[in-house]
Scaffold this motif. Structure first.
Motif, mmCIF file in Angstrom:
data_model
loop_
_atom_site.group_PDB
_atom_site.id
_atom_site.type_symbol
_atom_site.label_atom_id
_atom_site.label_comp_id
_atom_site.label_asym_id
_atom_site.label_seq_id
_atom_site.Cartn_x
_atom_site.Cartn_y
_atom_site.Cartn_z
ATOM 1 N N LEU A 101 0.859 -1.184 0.000
ATOM 2 C CA LEU A 101 0.000 0.000 0.000
ATOM 3 C C LEU A 101 0.890 1.227 0.000
ATOM 4 N N ILE A 102 0.728 2.071 -0.992
ATOM 5 C CA ILE A 102 1.444 3.345 -1.036
ATOM 6 C C ILE A 102 0.547 4.390 -0.388
ATOM 7 N N ASP A 103 0.993 4.939 0.720
ATOM 8 C CA ASP A 103 0.246 5.975 1.438
ATOM 9 C C ASP A 103 1.106 7.231 1.407
ATOM 10 N N HIS A 104 0.870 8.065 0.420
ATOM 11 C CA HIS A 104 1.737 9.214 0.177
ATOM 12 C C HIS A 104 0.888 10.387 -0.323
ATOM 13 N N PRO A 105 0.756 11.459 0.472
ATOM 14 C CA PRO A 105 -0.046 12.610 0.040
ATOM 15 C C PRO A 105 0.500 13.223 -1.250
ATOM 16 N N ALA A 121 -4.641 13.650 0.716
ATOM 17 C CA ALA A 121 -4.436 12.251 1.091
ATOM 18 C C ALA A 121 -4.589 11.361 -0.136
ATOM 19 N N ALA A 122 -3.710 10.379 -0.271
ATOM 20 C CA ALA A 122 -3.756 9.477 -1.425
ATOM 21 C C ALA A 122 -3.152 8.138 -1.043
ATOM 22 N N GLN A 123 -3.893 7.069 -1.319
ATOM 23 C CA GLN A 123 -3.405 5.719 -1.084
ATOM 24 C C GLN A 123 -3.669 4.870 -2.327
ATOM 25 N N THR A 124 -2.721 4.020 -2.663
ATOM 26 C CA THR A 124 -2.855 3.106 -3.800
ATOM 27 C C THR A 124 -2.397 1.718 -3.376
ATOM 28 N N GLU A 151 -0.957 -4.862 -10.719
ATOM 29 C CA GLU A 151 -2.336 -4.414 -10.558
ATOM 30 C C GLU A 151 -2.309 -3.273 -9.550
ATOM 31 N N ALA A 152 -2.967 -2.159 -9.854
ATOM 32 C CA ALA A 152 -2.986 -1.004 -8.963
ATOM 33 C C ALA A 152 -4.425 -0.564 -8.732
ATOM 34 N N GLU A 153 -4.744 -0.296 -7.468
ATOM 35 C CA GLU A 153 -6.083 0.143 -7.097
ATOM 36 C C GLU A 153 -5.984 1.455 -6.329
ATOM 37 N N PRO A 154 -6.228 2.587 -6.991
ATOM 38 C CA PRO A 154 -6.201 3.869 -6.280
ATOM 39 C C PRO A 154 -7.443 4.015 -5.408
ATOM 40 N N LEU A 155 -7.255 4.381 -4.160
ATOM 41 C CA LEU A 155 -8.390 4.545 -3.256
ATOM 42 C C LEU A 155 -9.020 5.924 -3.385
ATOM 43 N N LEU A 166 3.706 5.266 -8.213
ATOM 44 C CA LEU A 166 4.702 4.284 -8.634
ATOM 45 C C LEU A 166 6.072 4.927 -8.816
ATOM 46 N N LYS A 167 6.095 6.170 -9.243
ATOM 47 C CA LYS A 167 7.375 6.887 -9.276
ATOM 48 C C LYS A 167 7.923 7.044 -7.854
#
Length: 234
Positions: A101-105, A121-124, A151-155, A166-167
């Motif tokens: 889980l990427i949790d990065h504003p 706020a942004a999580q993927t 597979e990526a799921e943006p919340l 991803l960068k």
């Protein structure tokens, strides 16, 4: 161009947007005559309203409303995070983990310096579907190039969210001219014989805003995708 319809009823319609097609005309691409909104309007012979956006280079599921009332309902659902979105991406390198889980504003506008901007706020969520190794030397230190099918799921639905996230974890999407690496992108395009952003909106799940029925809209990426040798629906 005839667009592929994935679903249609009296309230909404979903298409499989090809890569490189704008969602709607914009001054930022004033020389482009074709856009999904105008093509779909002419194809159906009636007005349509876009309720979300895909980047120009992204392919896959794109949803339109067939009335302003339904457009408002769907827009609110997107804003409230009531849609479940799943994407496929070809990313540089092999992540050490199989999922995460990427949790990065993220700054509101990715085209402006982040300093001074509101951070959102942004999580993927992501998972590795396949690890691929090509006989392509893009770094003098290595004879091959490693690529991950993710597979990526943006919340949320922040602009360029998957691309920026991803960068952030050092696995940019191949073909991403803004957030990726130019020399790598050019080498991969020559190797594959195709130049594009390797990001595909594969699935969109929602509750129909009028009928209340569950909808699962899918667009498979097709045989042109490296690493796609089966139906990745699991």
């Amino acid at each position: 161009m005839t667009l592929t319809l994935l679903y249609q009823d009296e309230h909404l319609v979903a298409i499989d947007k090809p890569p490189g097609l704008l969602v709607h005309r914009t001054q930022l691409a004033a020389g482009e005559d074709e856009a999904a909104l105008q093509l779909l309007r002419d194809q159906l012979g009636r007005p349509v309203w876009p309720v979300h956006r895909l980047d120009r280079g992204t392919s896959g599921v794109l949803l339109f409303a067939l009335s302003t009332e339904v457009a408002s309902l769907l827009g609110a659902m997107f804003e409230q995070g009531l849609m479940q979105k799943s994407y496929l991406a070809l990313a540089r390198g092999w992540p050490q983990e199989d999922a995460g889980l990427i949790d990065h504003p993220l700054a509101r506008d990715p085209e402006q310096p982040s300093a001074g901007q509101t951070m959102l706020a942004a999580q993927t969520r992501w998972r590795v579907l396949e690890r691929i190794e090509w006989a392509l030397a893009t770094d003098p230190r290595f004879p091959n190039t490693r690529v991950a099918l993710l597979e990526a799921e943006p919340l949320q639905g922040r602009r360029h969210q998957i691309r920026r996230h991803l960068k952030h974890i050092a696995h940019p999407i191949l073909g991403d001219a803004t957030h990726g690496k130019g020399p790598l992108n050019r080498a991969v395009a020559a190797f594959l014989g195709t130049q594009r952003l390797w990001l595909h909106a594969r699935e969109l799940k929602l509750v129909h805003p009028v009928t209340g029925s569950p909808l699962q809209l899918e667009a498979q990426p097709g045989a042109t995708w490296p690493g796609i040798d089966r139906d990745w629906t699991g």
